[in-house]
Design a protein around this motif. Structure first.
Motif, PDB file in Angstrom:
ATOM      1  N   ALA A 240     -63.264  55.578  73.755  1.00 19.56           N
ATOM      2  CA  ALA A 240     -63.103  56.188  72.246  1.00 19.56           C
ATOM      3  C   ALA A 240     -64.547  56.011  71.395  1.00 19.56           C
ATOM      4  N   TYR A 241     -65.238  55.010  71.629  1.00 18.14           N
ATOM      5  CA  TYR A 241     -66.488  54.914  70.766  1.00 18.14           C
ATOM      6  C   TYR A 241     -67.160  55.998  71.198  1.00 18.14           C
ATOM      7  N   LEU A 242     -67.548  56.393  72.233  1.00 17.29           N
ATOM      8  CA  LEU A 242     -68.552  57.449  72.613  1.00 17.29           C
ATOM      9  C   LEU A 242     -67.946  58.750  72.190  1.00 17.29           C
ATOM     10  N   TRP A 243     -66.829  59.148  72.243  1.00 12.82           N
ATOM     11  CA  TRP A 243     -65.863  60.140  71.859  1.00 12.82           C
ATOM     12  C   TRP A 243     -65.991  60.544  70.475  1.00 12.82           C
ATOM     13  N   LYS A 244     -66.021  59.226  69.717  1.00 10.07           N
ATOM     14  CA  LYS A 244     -66.305  59.327  68.214  1.00 10.07           C
ATOM     15  C   LYS A 244     -67.701  59.922  68.031  1.00 10.07           C
ATOM     16  N   ARG A 245     -68.749  59.515  68.769  1.00 10.32           N
ATOM     17  CA  ARG A 245     -69.940  59.729  68.555  1.00 10.32           C
ATOM     18  C   ARG A 245     -70.162  61.407  68.643  1.00 10.32           C
ATOM     19  N   VAL A 246     -69.278  61.782  69.722  1.00  8.01           N
ATOM     20  CA  VAL A 246     -69.491  63.122  70.066  1.00  8.01           C
ATOM     21  C   VAL A 246     -68.868  63.982  68.799  1.00  8.01           C
ATOM     22  N   ARG A 247     -67.676  63.428  68.326  1.00  7.79           N
ATOM     23  CA  ARG A 247     -67.030  64.368  67.041  1.00  7.79           C
ATOM     24  C   ARG A 247     -67.394  64.037  65.788  1.00  7.79           C
ATOM     25  N   SER A 248     -67.917  62.662  65.730  1.00 12.79           N
ATOM     26  CA  SER A 248     -68.340  62.176  64.454  1.00 12.79           C
ATOM     27  C   SER A 248     -69.511  61.645  64.547  1.00 12.79           C
ATOM     28  N   PRO A 249     -70.910  62.307  64.441  1.00 12.96           N
ATOM     29  CA  PRO A 249     -72.011  61.626  64.575  1.00 12.96           C
ATOM     30  C   PRO A 249     -72.254  61.004  63.582  1.00 12.96           C
ATOM     31  N   ARG A 250     -73.375  60.204  63.437  1.00 11.26           N
ATOM     32  CA  ARG A 250     -74.037  59.615  62.366  1.00 11.26           C
ATOM     33  C   ARG A 250     -73.875  60.085  60.942  1.00 11.26           C
ATOM     34  N   VAL A 251     -74.245  61.290  61.045  1.00  6.79           N
ATOM     35  CA  VAL A 251     -74.302  62.252  59.754  1.00  6.79           C
ATOM     36  C   VAL A 251     -73.319  63.319  59.865  1.00  6.79           C
ATOM     37  N   GLY A 252     -72.066  63.472  59.184  1.00  6.16           N
ATOM     38  CA  GLY A 252     -71.351  64.769  59.210  1.00  6.16           C
ATOM     39  C   GLY A 252     -70.326  64.598  60.314  1.00  6.16           C
ATOM     40  N   GLU A 253     -69.896  65.783  60.390  1.00  8.41           N
ATOM     41  CA  GLU A 253     -68.545  65.888  61.458  1.00  8.41           C
ATOM     42  C   GLU A 253     -69.163  67.318  62.364  1.00  8.41           C
ATOM     43  N   ALA A 254     -68.595  67.348  63.747  1.00  7.71           N
ATOM     44  CA  ALA A 254     -69.012  68.260  64.499  1.00  7.71           C
ATOM     45  C   ALA A 254     -67.857  69.248  64.770  1.00  7.71           C
ATOM     46  N   THR A 255     -67.918  70.469  64.756  1.00  8.82           N
ATOM     47  CA  THR A 255     -66.778  71.371  64.871  1.00  8.82           C
ATOM     48  C   THR A 255     -66.740  71.628  66.510  1.00  8.82           C
ATOM     49  N   GLY A 256     -65.553  71.490  67.175  1.00  9.19           N
ATOM     50  CA  GLY A 256     -65.493  71.732  68.457  1.00  9.19           C
ATOM     51  C   GLY A 256     -64.787  73.376  68.688  1.00  9.19           C
ATOM     52  N   TYR A 257     -65.295  73.887  69.825  1.00 13.98           N
ATOM     53  CA  TYR A 257     -64.809  75.048  70.345  1.00 13.98           C
ATOM     54  C   TYR A 257     -64.174  74.859  71.832  1.00 13.98           C
ATOM     55  N   VAL A 258     -63.539  75.598  72.320  1.00 17.99           N
ATOM     56  CA  VAL A 258     -63.082  75.519  73.702  1.00 17.99           C
ATOM     57  C   VAL A 258     -63.038  77.079  74.311  1.00 17.99           C
ATOM     58  N   VAL A 259     -63.387  76.930  75.625  1.00 16.48           N
ATOM     59  CA  VAL A 259     -63.307  78.152  76.470  1.00 16.48           C
ATOM     60  C   VAL A 259     -61.857  78.179  77.147  1.00 16.48           C
ATOM     61  N   GLU A 260     -61.169  79.257  76.926  1.00 14.24           N
ATOM     62  CA  GLU A 260     -59.773  79.190  77.680  1.00 14.24           C
ATOM     63  C   GLU A 260     -59.725  80.340  78.453  1.00 14.24           C
ATOM     64  N   GLU A 261     -59.309  80.166  79.869  1.00 12.14           N
ATOM     65  CA  GLU A 261     -59.113  81.328  80.925  1.00 12.14           C
ATOM     66  C   GLU A 261     -57.789  80.821  81.492  1.00 12.14           C
ATOM     67  N   ARG A 262     -56.922  82.231  81.367  1.00 11.01           N
ATOM     68  CA  ARG A 262     -55.628  81.987  81.754  1.00 11.01           C
ATOM     69  C   ARG A 262     -54.750  80.875  81.426  1.00 11.01           C
ATOM     70  N   GLY A 263     -55.030  80.341  80.291  1.00 14.45           N
ATOM     71  CA  GLY A 263     -54.319  79.129  79.792  1.00 14.45           C
ATOM     72  C   GLY A 263     -54.748  77.991  79.817  1.00 14.45           C
ATOM     73  N   ALA A 264     -55.852  77.857  80.663  1.00 15.37           N
ATOM     74  CA  ALA A 264     -56.513  76.644  81.142  1.00 15.37           C
ATOM     75  C   ALA A 264     -57.959  76.480  80.310  1.00 15.37           C
ATOM     76  N   ILE A 265     -58.057  75.324  79.855  1.00 15.39           N
ATOM     77  CA  ILE A 265     -59.481  75.085  79.103  1.00 15.39           C
ATOM     78  C   ILE A 265     -60.504  74.733  80.339  1.00 15.39           C
ATOM     79  N   THR A 266     -61.401  75.651  80.369  1.00 18.85           N
ATOM     80  CA  THR A 266     -62.783  75.527  81.311  1.00 18.85           C
ATOM     81  C   THR A 266     -63.922  74.971  80.837  1.00 18.85           C
ATOM     82  N   GLY A 267     -64.169  75.184  79.379  1.00 17.43           N
ATOM     83  CA  GLY A 267     -65.426  74.508  78.943  1.00 17.43           C
ATOM     84  C   GLY A 267     -65.188  74.301  77.366  1.00 17.43           C
ATOM     85  N   HIS A 268     -66.116  73.589  77.036  1.00 18.24           N
ATOM     86  CA  HIS A 268     -66.168  73.199  75.234  1.00 18.24           C
ATOM     87  C   HIS A 268     -67.621  73.002  74.890  1.00 18.24           C
TER      88      HIS A 268
END
Length: 407
Positions: free
Chosen positions: A186-214
């Motif tokens: 959870a600590y490392l995922w927090k660093r991905v989504r909420s870096p030291r300054v600000g927030e990161a916006t996430g996007y996903v790639v969806e193919e045939r209903g499955a997430i294959t990238g982000h």
């Protein structure tokens, strides 16, 4: 008259006052403001913080001890990540940092954790505790105005909270393909989504209903209204997903100059670029310590098409359980490791000695694949006959170890 209890020299930080003292110490060590240091401390789980005290109980130094993992040969090996090692300025030069690190290594050994990894501010200190350079973290910079990619066969959309489990599972599958990648908690995922300054916006790639990238994106302002894109994480499990992400990044080229992310020289995203419109630089080397020789060799994956035995002679002054000779037998992607009783570690006893001889430091870059046994021999970190060196090169072969996460 009641006797005064002397606090333990090494251990978990006792209370909020001691944790605040540690945060202020870290701010001094790493050039942060007191407020920044305390904000960092607030994001860190208290049970992970360790301190070194003098006989009167005054905190002289501390570190952050994480329970993570690293992928080798397609398997995740438990790893103790160490960060934020700091000592009060007036207590430096007295062996506090060395004692603190030795104590942390012993704690990991007692818990049965096979590996420990850290990002060093100095290599000399950590080598004294058995660590050695064992992998790299690279920064990739894509020149966005020159990419000119507009292929989006796969759908890309903003990520939602409901996507988090699928994103994390996808990241683990991706990490398993690359030696040295961290298993995120959870600590490392927090660093991905909420870096030291600000927030990161996430996007996903969806193919045939499955997430294959982000991809997680932050905009970093430059001058004249321009900005760089900082990708706190990027992952694609197939070529259509990778092309969709690259095209998404290229779509920012009107005002975005570069996209920056932690990658590797062999990153699949780079292989899909039409031209070499990127730069690559070593951002941070990392160091690893083999805490449990037998446990580390058993936990990782091995080449499935190889059946062989290799003798390892290891010396380790800090952890005597590692000091001795081991027989590594590999077959079908699995390992059996036998400690040879009564045998002593050290240099070759005769020209017929078929073992590889190394200090515990030399085993780390061999284990991760950061250096070949032949290069380790040139560096004086390993010795052995040519046949044993060649066999070790086959057994420990794999993609060069890289790690995307900082901790």
């Amino acid at each position: 008259m009641a006797r005064r209890t002397i606090p333990p020299i090494y251990g978990t930080l006792r209370d909020e006052a001691e944790r605040t003292a540690y945060a202020d110490l870290i701010a001094q060590c790493f050039g942060m403001s007191v407020d920044e240091g305390r904000k960092w401390r607030a994001r860190t789980e208290p049970e992970r913080l360790r301190g070194w005290r003098d006989a009167r109980g005054r905190l002289l130094g501390g570190l952050n001890l994480l329970q993570l993992g690293q992928w080798y040969g397609g398997r995740c090996v438990p790893m103790g990540g160490i960060s934020a090692v700091g000592v009060l300025p007036e207590a430096r030069g007295r062996g506090v940092a060395r004692a603190l690190m030795d104590a942390a290594v012993r704690e990991l050994a007692a818990a049965g954790t096979p590996l420990s990894t850290l990002y060093p501010a100095t290599t000399a200190l950590y080598r004294q505790s058995g660590y050695e350079l064992a992998g790299s973290r690279y920064e990739v910079s894509l020149d966005l105005p020159r990419l000119r990619l507009h292929e989006r066969r796969a759908r890309l959309r903003p990520a939602t909270a409901a996507d988090a489990p699928a994103i994390e599972a996808l990241a683990a599958r991706y990490a398993a393909l690359r030696n040295g990648q961290a298993r995120r908690d959870a600590y490392l995922w927090k660093r991905v989504r909420s870096p030291r300054v600000g927030e990161a916006t996430g996007y996903v790639v969806e193919e045939r209903g499955a997430i294959t990238g982000h991809v997680y994106v932050q905009r970093m302002p430059l001058t004249g209204g321009h900005y760089d894109l900082s990708l706190t994480d990027v992952c694609a499990l197939d070529a259509p997903a990778a092309r969709a992400i690259l095209s998404f990044l290229a779509g920012h080229a009107t005002l975005a100059d570069h996209a920056l992310f932690a990658g590797s020289p062999a990153d699949a995203l780079l292989a899909l670029l039409p031209e070499r419109h990127y730069a690559l630089r070593l951002q941070d080397p990392w160091m690893t310590r083999i805490v449990d020789v037998r446990g580390a060799l058993l936990a990782r994956g091995w080449p499935t098409g190889v059946r062989a035995e290799l003798l390892l002679s290891v010396s380790d002054e800090l952890l005597t359980a590692n000091h001795g000779r081991f027989r590594l037998a590999v077959s079908g992607g699995e390992a059996r490791v036998t400690r040879l009783p009564g045998a002593r570690a050290g240099g070759p006893k005769s020209a017929r000695d078929a073992a590889l001889h190394m200090h515990i430091r030399g085993l780390a870059p061999l284990y991760t694949g950061h250096m070949s046994p032949h290069e380790l021999e040139l560096a004086g970190l390993l010795t052995g006959p040519p046949a044993a060196l060649d066999l070790a090169a086959t057994l420990f072969a794999g993609p060069a170890p890289t790690m995307s996460d900082m901790f």
